[in-house]
Each structure stands twice: as structure tokens, then as C-alpha cells.
Motif scaffolding. Sequence first.
Motif, PDB file in Angstrom:
ATOM      1  N   LYS A   1      34.524  31.317  35.477  1.00 26.19           N
ATOM      2  CA  LYS A   1      34.703  31.974  36.766  1.00 26.19           C
ATOM      3  C   LYS A   1      35.587  31.167  37.704  1.00 26.19           C
ATOM      4  O   LYS A   1      36.260  31.719  38.553  1.00 26.19           O
ATOM      5  N   ASP A   2      35.627  29.869  37.535  1.00 28.90           N
ATOM      6  CA  ASP A   2      36.464  29.058  38.416  1.00 28.90           C
ATOM      7  C   ASP A   2      37.920  28.976  37.957  1.00 28.90           C
ATOM      8  O   ASP A   2      38.743  28.360  38.606  1.00 28.90           O
ATOM      9  N   ALA A   3      38.258  29.620  36.857  1.00 27.51           N
ATOM     10  CA  ALA A   3      39.643  29.670  36.374  1.00 27.51           C
ATOM     11  C   ALA A   3      40.367  30.770  37.127  1.00 27.51           C
ATOM     12  O   ALA A   3      40.238  31.934  36.802  1.00 27.51           O
ATOM     13  N   ARG A   4      41.112  30.419  38.123  1.00 27.62           N
ATOM     14  CA  ARG A   4      41.686  31.405  39.033  1.00 27.62           C
ATOM     15  C   ARG A   4      43.116  31.787  38.699  1.00 27.62           C
ATOM     16  O   ARG A   4      43.846  32.261  39.542  1.00 27.62           O
ATOM     17  N   GLY A   5      43.534  31.569  37.480  1.00 27.95           N
ATOM     18  CA  GLY A   5      44.920  31.824  37.131  1.00 27.95           C
ATOM     19  C   GLY A   5      45.245  33.280  36.911  1.00 27.95           C
ATOM     20  O   GLY A   5      44.671  33.919  36.046  1.00 27.95           O
ATOM     21  N   ALA A   6      46.144  33.798  37.689  1.00 28.17           N
ATOM     22  CA  ALA A   6      46.768  35.103  37.471  1.00 28.17           C
ATOM     23  C   ALA A   6      45.776  36.255  37.330  1.00 28.17           C
ATOM     24  O   ALA A   6      45.892  37.081  36.440  1.00 28.17           O
ATOM     25  N   ILE A   7      44.804  36.330  38.192  1.00 33.43           N
ATOM     26  CA  ILE A   7      43.908  37.490  38.250  1.00 33.43           C
ATOM     27  C   ILE A   7      44.435  38.404  39.350  1.00 33.43           C
ATOM     28  O   ILE A   7      44.567  37.992  40.499  1.00 33.43           O
ATOM     29  N   ASP A   8      44.731  39.643  38.983  1.00 33.53           N
ATOM     30  CA  ASP A   8      45.279  40.572  39.968  1.00 33.53           C
ATOM     31  C   ASP A   8      44.192  41.169  40.852  1.00 33.53           C
ATOM     32  O   ASP A   8      44.342  41.233  42.076  1.00 33.53           O
ATOM     33  N   ILE A   9      43.095  41.625  40.237  1.00 32.99           N
ATOM     34  CA  ILE A   9      41.991  42.227  40.988  1.00 32.99           C
ATOM     35  C   ILE A   9      40.692  41.612  40.486  1.00 32.99           C
ATOM     36  O   ILE A   9      40.463  41.562  39.274  1.00 32.99           O
ATOM     37  N   ALA A  10      39.847  41.158  41.397  1.00 33.70           N
ATOM     38  CA  ALA A  10      38.548  40.589  41.033  1.00 33.70           C
ATOM     39  C   ALA A  10      37.443  41.403  41.689  1.00 33.70           C
ATOM     40  O   ALA A  10      37.460  41.620  42.901  1.00 33.70           O
ATOM     41  N   PHE A  11      36.486  41.854  40.868  1.00 33.65           N
ATOM     42  CA  PHE A  11      35.314  42.580  41.351  1.00 33.65           C
ATOM     43  C   PHE A  11      34.119  41.628  41.296  1.00 33.65           C
ATOM     44  O   PHE A  11      33.848  41.040  40.252  1.00 33.65           O
ATOM     45  N   ASP A  12      33.406  41.501  42.404  1.00 32.84           N
ATOM     46  CA  ASP A  12      32.262  40.585  42.470  1.00 32.84           C
ATOM     47  C   ASP A  12      31.304  41.095  43.540  1.00 32.84           C
ATOM     48  O   ASP A  12      31.702  41.825  44.437  1.00 32.84           O
TER      49      ASP A  12
ATOM     50  N   LEU B   1      39.085  35.059  44.341  1.00 37.08           N
ATOM     51  CA  LEU B   1      39.400  34.697  42.963  1.00 37.08           C
ATOM     52  C   LEU B   1      40.596  35.460  42.403  1.00 37.08           C
ATOM     53  O   LEU B   1      41.133  35.096  41.372  1.00 37.08           O
ATOM     54  N   GLY B   2      40.998  36.523  43.066  1.00 35.43           N
ATOM     55  CA  GLY B   2      42.127  37.319  42.608  1.00 35.43           C
ATOM     56  C   GLY B   2      43.108  37.552  43.740  1.00 35.43           C
ATOM     57  O   GLY B   2      42.841  37.217  44.894  1.00 35.43           O
ATOM     58  N   THR B   3      44.240  38.172  43.413  1.00 32.28           N
ATOM     59  CA  THR B   3      45.195  38.555  44.454  1.00 32.28           C
ATOM     60  C   THR B   3      44.537  39.564  45.384  1.00 32.28           C
ATOM     61  O   THR B   3      44.679  39.502  46.601  1.00 32.28           O
ATOM     62  N   VAL B   4      43.772  40.491  44.802  1.00 34.74           N
ATOM     63  CA  VAL B   4      42.958  41.450  45.553  1.00 34.74           C
ATOM     64  C   VAL B   4      41.509  41.233  45.120  1.00 34.74           C
ATOM     65  O   VAL B   4      41.232  41.119  43.931  1.00 34.74           O
ATOM     66  N   ASN B   5      40.597  41.157  46.085  1.00 32.76           N
ATOM     67  CA  ASN B   5      39.181  40.921  45.799  1.00 32.76           C
ATOM     68  C   ASN B   5      38.352  42.085  46.328  1.00 32.76           C
ATOM     69  O   ASN B   5      38.483  42.449  47.492  1.00 32.76           O
ATOM     70  N   VAL B   6      37.547  42.668  45.451  1.00 32.97           N
ATOM     71  CA  VAL B   6      36.726  43.829  45.799  1.00 32.97           C
ATOM     72  C   VAL B   6      35.272  43.407  45.740  1.00 32.97           C
ATOM     73  O   VAL B   6      34.793  42.929  44.707  1.00 32.97           O
ATOM     74  N   LYS B   7      34.574  43.593  46.855  1.00 32.11           N
ATOM     75  CA  LYS B   7      33.152  43.259  46.901  1.00 32.11           C
ATOM     76  C   LYS B   7      32.351  44.493  46.507  1.00 32.11           C
ATOM     77  O   LYS B   7      32.413  45.531  47.149  1.00 32.11           O
ATOM     78  N   VAL B   8      31.580  44.339  45.421  1.00 36.09           N
ATOM     79  CA  VAL B   8      30.740  45.415  44.903  1.00 36.09           C
ATOM     80  C   VAL B   8      29.415  45.383  45.649  1.00 36.09           C
ATOM     81  O   VAL B   8      28.849  44.317  45.874  1.00 36.09           O
ATOM     82  N   LYS B   9      28.915  46.556  46.026  1.00 38.66           N
ATOM     83  CA  LYS B   9      27.639  46.616  46.738  1.00 38.66           C
ATOM     84  C   LYS B   9      26.517  46.106  45.844  1.00 38.66           C
ATOM     85  O   LYS B   9      26.328  46.568  44.721  1.00 38.66           O
TER      86      LYS B   9
END
Length: 117
Positions: A71-82, A88-96
Motif C-alpha cells: 500500500k505504501d508503493a505510490r508509483g504511478a497509480i492513477d485512481i485510488a479507492f480507499d 496514494l493516487g493522482t485521483v483519490n476516491v474515498k469510499v463510504k
Amino acid sequence: MRVAFDIDDTILIPSVVSGFGNDTPNYDTITVLRWFQAQGHTIILWSGSGIDWARTWGEKFGLQPFEVIPKDARGAIDIAFDDCDVALGTVNVKVKRIKNGISRKELNETKRPPQTP
């Protein structure tokens, strides 16, 4: 694109929250994951609980094909859902998070990968 999904409280609803006595899939988030797969994007699974935890749940829920990275490998993630506020990504989406008022502390201290038959 490389699209990453966390496991706990994102892909997986912990038993302490579901009330079913076992961990269950979060079908809403899995539907989003499947849409990105259908569009040909690379799916990444990761977890603060480690690579084995992420791989085990990805296989158990049949989410192939996917990659697993720390999870701490932040290389080249376009979108991260958490389920947490992350960068962690260029775009980060917070899931309810389902039933956020229920503590996960004990669960996080004792969890083990699920047993596969």
C-alpha cells in the motif's frame, strides 16, 4: 490507467460491521472495480494489512486479473479507492465506510487471512 483498491472497508466489509459472523464482499465497490476491468484498465489491490491479505481476498472474491503491491508503493497509480483519506493516487476516491461508528481496533489486531478450502 492503473486503478487501485484497498481491501478492508473498501472491497471487504468486516464481520464486525456486517453482523453476519463472517467477512463479506462490498458489492457496490466491486461493481466499480469490474467496470474499470471491463474498460481494460489495470487493477491493483493493496492493503495496510499486507500483500498476502490483499492477494487472498482478491482471489477469494474472484477479482482476477489484478496486481498486488504494498500500500505504501505510490508509483504511478492513477485512481485510488480507499475508505480513508489518502493521497496514494493522482485521483483519490474515498469510499463510504459502512457503520463507521463500530470500532475496528480489535479486528485489526487479530485478523488473519481467510482459510481457502
